[in-house]
Motif scaffolding. Structure first.
Motif, PDB file in Angstrom:
ATOM      1  N   GLN A 229       0.779  -1.257  -0.188  1.00 35.62           N
ATOM      2  CA  GLN A 229       0.078   0.024   0.048  1.00 35.62           C
ATOM      3  C   GLN A 229       0.850   1.181  -0.129  1.00 35.62           C
ATOM      4  O   GLN A 229       0.641   2.300  -0.485  1.00 35.62           O
ATOM      5  N   SER A 230       1.973   1.053   0.781  1.00 41.00           N
ATOM      6  CA  SER A 230       2.693   2.500   0.786  1.00 41.00           C
ATOM      7  C   SER A 230       3.621   2.525  -0.302  1.00 41.00           C
ATOM      8  O   SER A 230       3.760   3.737  -0.772  1.00 41.00           O
ATOM      9  N   LEU A 231       4.012   1.854  -1.155  1.00 41.26           N
ATOM     10  CA  LEU A 231       4.792   1.819  -2.337  1.00 41.26           C
ATOM     11  C   LEU A 231       3.693   2.508  -3.387  1.00 41.26           C
ATOM     12  O   LEU A 231       3.950   3.399  -4.130  1.00 41.26           O
ATOM     13  N   ALA A 232       2.411   1.744  -3.442  1.00 35.51           N
ATOM     14  CA  ALA A 232       1.353   2.464  -4.304  1.00 35.51           C
ATOM     15  C   ALA A 232       1.106   3.922  -3.848  1.00 35.51           C
ATOM     16  O   ALA A 232       0.845   4.754  -4.717  1.00 35.51           O
ATOM     17  N   LEU A 233       0.923   4.217  -2.675  1.00 32.37           N
ATOM     18  CA  LEU A 233       0.903   5.649  -2.239  1.00 32.37           C
ATOM     19  C   LEU A 233       2.137   6.639  -2.627  1.00 32.37           C
ATOM     20  O   LEU A 233       1.729   7.510  -3.355  1.00 32.37           O
ATOM     21  N   GLY A 234       3.336   6.224  -2.879  1.00 31.59           N
ATOM     22  CA  GLY A 234       4.473   6.881  -3.110  1.00 31.59           C
ATOM     23  C   GLY A 234       4.177   7.048  -4.449  1.00 31.59           C
ATOM     24  O   GLY A 234       4.710   8.272  -4.872  1.00 31.59           O
ATOM     25  N   ARG A 235       3.940   6.011  -5.414  1.00 29.61           N
ATOM     26  CA  ARG A 235       3.939   6.278  -6.683  1.00 29.61           C
ATOM     27  C   ARG A 235       2.688   7.237  -7.231  1.00 29.61           C
ATOM     28  O   ARG A 235       2.936   7.990  -8.073  1.00 29.61           O
ATOM     29  N   ARG A 236       1.735   7.115  -6.427  1.00 27.17           N
ATOM     30  CA  ARG A 236       0.618   7.918  -6.722  1.00 27.17           C
ATOM     31  C   ARG A 236       0.637   9.483  -6.569  1.00 27.17           C
ATOM     32  O   ARG A 236       0.542  10.339  -7.226  1.00 27.17           O
ATOM     33  N   LEU A 237       1.753  10.021  -5.374  1.00 24.67           N
ATOM     34  CA  LEU A 237       2.134  11.297  -5.096  1.00 24.67           C
ATOM     35  C   LEU A 237       3.324  11.721  -5.702  1.00 24.67           C
ATOM     36  O   LEU A 237       3.586  12.720  -5.569  1.00 24.67           O
ATOM     37  N   ILE A 238       3.988  10.883  -6.555  1.00 19.76           N
ATOM     38  CA  ILE A 238       5.504  11.241  -7.064  1.00 19.76           C
ATOM     39  C   ILE A 238       5.388  12.448  -7.842  1.00 19.76           C
ATOM     40  O   ILE A 238       6.588  13.304  -7.613  1.00 19.76           O
ATOM     41  N   ASP A 239       4.477  12.938  -8.579  1.00 23.91           N
ATOM     42  CA  ASP A 239       4.400  14.179  -9.336  1.00 23.91           C
ATOM     43  C   ASP A 239       3.871  15.190  -8.697  1.00 23.91           C
ATOM     44  O   ASP A 239       3.676  16.332  -9.189  1.00 23.91           O
ATOM     45  N   GLU A 240       3.302  15.094  -7.283  1.00 29.68           N
ATOM     46  CA  GLU A 240       2.478  16.220  -6.748  1.00 29.68           C
ATOM     47  C   GLU A 240       3.495  17.113  -5.887  1.00 29.68           C
ATOM     48  O   GLU A 240       4.259  16.621  -4.992  1.00 29.68           O
ATOM     49  N   PRO A 241       3.493  18.272  -6.023  1.00 30.37           N
ATOM     50  CA  PRO A 241       4.434  19.219  -5.441  1.00 30.37           C
ATOM     51  C   PRO A 241       4.081  19.290  -3.850  1.00 30.37           C
ATOM     52  O   PRO A 241       2.975  19.270  -3.390  1.00 30.37           O
ATOM     53  N   LEU A 242       5.169  18.890  -2.931  1.00 27.34           N
ATOM     54  CA  LEU A 242       4.986  18.904  -1.612  1.00 27.34           C
ATOM     55  C   LEU A 242       6.120  19.840  -0.855  1.00 27.34           C
ATOM     56  O   LEU A 242       7.572  19.692  -1.248  1.00 27.34           O
ATOM     57  N   ASP A 243       5.794  20.588   0.022  1.00 24.29           N
ATOM     58  CA  ASP A 243       6.769  21.340   0.617  1.00 24.29           C
ATOM     59  C   ASP A 243       7.475  20.838   1.771  1.00 24.29           C
ATOM     60  O   ASP A 243       8.734  21.129   2.131  1.00 24.29           O
ATOM     61  N   ALA A 244       6.850  19.915   2.231  1.00 25.97           N
ATOM     62  CA  ALA A 244       7.588  18.986   3.578  1.00 25.97           C
ATOM     63  C   ALA A 244       6.635  17.779   3.477  1.00 25.97           C
ATOM     64  O   ALA A 244       5.523  17.542   3.292  1.00 25.97           O
ATOM     65  N   ILE A 245       7.278  16.692   4.172  1.00 26.78           N
ATOM     66  CA  ILE A 245       6.571  15.478   4.791  1.00 26.78           C
ATOM     67  C   ILE A 245       6.808  15.153   6.070  1.00 26.78           C
ATOM     68  O   ILE A 245       7.856  15.161   6.646  1.00 26.78           O
ATOM     69  N   TYR A 246       5.634  15.263   6.876  1.00 32.75           N
ATOM     70  CA  TYR A 246       5.748  14.963   8.457  1.00 32.75           C
ATOM     71  C   TYR A 246       5.386  13.702   8.819  1.00 32.75           C
ATOM     72  O   TYR A 246       4.226  13.295   7.906  1.00 32.75           O
TER      73      TYR A 246
END
Length: 216
Positions: A35-52
């Motif tokens: 699930q986590s790997l799928a989540l990472g792929r889903r968000l790979i191109d989404e701009p994020l300023d930080a991950i907490y």
């Protein structure tokens, strides 16, 4: 206006067994890692300023699956931890009811000031937990320069933010989903939260997970 991506950690064996986790540091199971790997792929191109992330492993490993492909660091926040349930942790509902019937009844009626017996950790009341988590989420949202951030956390934290956004009382039973590895989009205007999209698990479709398996 800032957008928050509130993400619940991937699945653990205790999730499958419906065993209360709280502050117990339970790792993701094989499905949770997928699930986590799928989540990472889903968000790979989404701009994020930080991950907490919560500092508990099930959240941290989920957050790392988002951060590593992007070359970003995960910033740990103990304030994003799940509620501590004291002696309830490690047990399933029938076990809690049998051993602590009065405390279990207080939990089921959502008594906001009930404190359960201590176990490995000292239990938080629902009021204390809500104050702790909302302070943390609002503090991170107010950080200068943030426009969109990901917060990888736990079901109870998502529940608290949803209720704050909608004005739903803590005494009311949950009537919304809080799903493993879900993306829950919320905006913050400096004073209030607003729900944009809740419980998005489209990235966990079987085809996506099968594809992840082939890549491992």
């Amino acid at each position: 206006m800032i957008e928050l991506l509130l993400i619940r950690h991937g699945e653990t064996e205790w999730n499958v067994e419906k065993r209360l986790q709280g502050h117990r540091d339970i790792k993701l199971n094989r499905e949770g890692l997928r699930q986590s790997l799928a989540l990472g792929r889903r968000l790979i191109d989404e701009p994020l300023d930080a991950i907490y992330s919560s500092d508990l492993l099930r959240a941290l490993h989920t957050a790392q699956a988002i951060a590593t492909p992007r070359g970003m660091n995960v910033q740990l926040e103990k304030g994003l931890r799940e509620r501590c349930f004291g002696a309830f942790e490690g047990m399933i509902h029938p076990e809690i009811d049998a051993r602590y019937p009065e405390d279990y009844a207080a939990w089921q009626r959502r008594d906001i000031d009930a404190r359960y017996p201590s176990g490995e950790f000292h239990a938080e009341t629902l009021r204390e937990f809500a104050a702790r988590t909302l302070e943390c989420v609002e503090r991170l949202a107010n950080h200068a320069g943030h426009r969109r951030i990901a917060l990888v956390t736990h079901g109870g934290v998502l529940d608290t933010v949803y209720r704050r956004a909608t004005g739903m009382g803590f005494e009311l039973p949950r009537n919304f989903d809080v799903l493993n590895a879900s993306i829950n989009r919320v905006t913050w205007d400096g004073s209030n939260f607003a729900i944009v999209k809740w419980a998005d698990v489209s990235h966990l479709a079987h085809a996506s997970l099968d594809e992840i398996d082939h890549l491992q």
